[in-house]
Every structure is written in C-alpha cells, then in structure tokens.
Design a protein around this motif. Structure first.
Motif: not given
Length: 134
Positions: A66-77
């Motif tokens: 999984v890659e986070n494309t945002a500058a801030s921390s992200q959560r999901d399931t």
C-alpha cells in the motif's frame, strides 16, 4: 504545371493534420500531480501490489503493498475474500487489516486467511480492496 496542382492539394491534406493539434497539452493528461492513477474512490491510500503466499503455519497469506499518496498520515481497512472451490460448492474466507501509513510512504501488509494455502492453491481465488468497496 503538375507541381502547381499538387501544392494546393498538399496544403489541404496537411491542414487536416495540423487542425487536430489545436488543443494544448497531451491527449491523455496525468490524473494526479505525479502522473499516476487517481487514488481509488478518492482515497489517498493506494494498493500498489498484492501477492498470495504460504504463511509459516501453512495458512494462506495475501501480502498487499500500500502507498500513501498524501502528505499527511492516512488510515483505512483492507479487506480480502478468499474463495475455495470444493466438492460441495464454494467456501469464502474473509480477512481484514487496519492500515495506517505516514505521508508519502509505502509498506506491505499481510491479510491472513483461516484456510490452508494448499487447500486454496489451484482451487480458489481472491478479491480484495478497501472496506466498503467489496
């Protein structure tokens, strides 16, 4: 004389080709600032890769990058559904995993299913995605 007849025809033929380029920019512009695909369902977490493997205990493990494309921390399931075909029909096994990533990072997460890899291999399939998408 033949040249004079050819020149106007060439100008007409070329004007059609040049007319198609009146728009500025590429025909398929990038969908995100980096030029990658749009995040799934407006999410900033994006599934990059997923590979099934056998766990140490023999269970089916689905390794999801999984890659986070945002500058801030992200959560999901993350949600995965493994289907195994048997003599009496198909059986579904579900696995869930909460994912949390800092901004602009990538990591691998395991979805562990309550079914043996050997039982699943060759007789099953997997569907996966984010909670609410399956």
């Amino acid at each position: 004389m033949k040249r004079r007849r050819f020149l106007p025809l060439a100008a007409v033929a070329l004007s059609g080709c040049l007319g198609a380029r009146d728009e500025s920019g590429p025909r398929t512009p990038p969908l995100t600032p980096k030029g990658g695909p749009t995040p799934e369902g407006g999410r900033n977490l994006r599934i990059v890769d997923a590979v099934p493997r056998e766990g140490e205990d023999g269970s089916l493990v689905f390794a999801v990058t999984v890659e986070n494309t945002a500058a801030s921390s992200q959560r999901d399931t993350l949600v995965g559904i493994a289907t195994v075909q048997g003599e009496s029909g198909s059986t579904e096994y579900e696995a869930r995993r909460q994912v949390s990533l800092d901004g602009n990072t990538e990591a691998e997460f395991d979805l562990v299913f309550d079914v043996a890899y050997e039982q699943w291999a060759g007789n099953g399939g997997i569907s996966y995605g984010w909670q609410g998408q399956l």
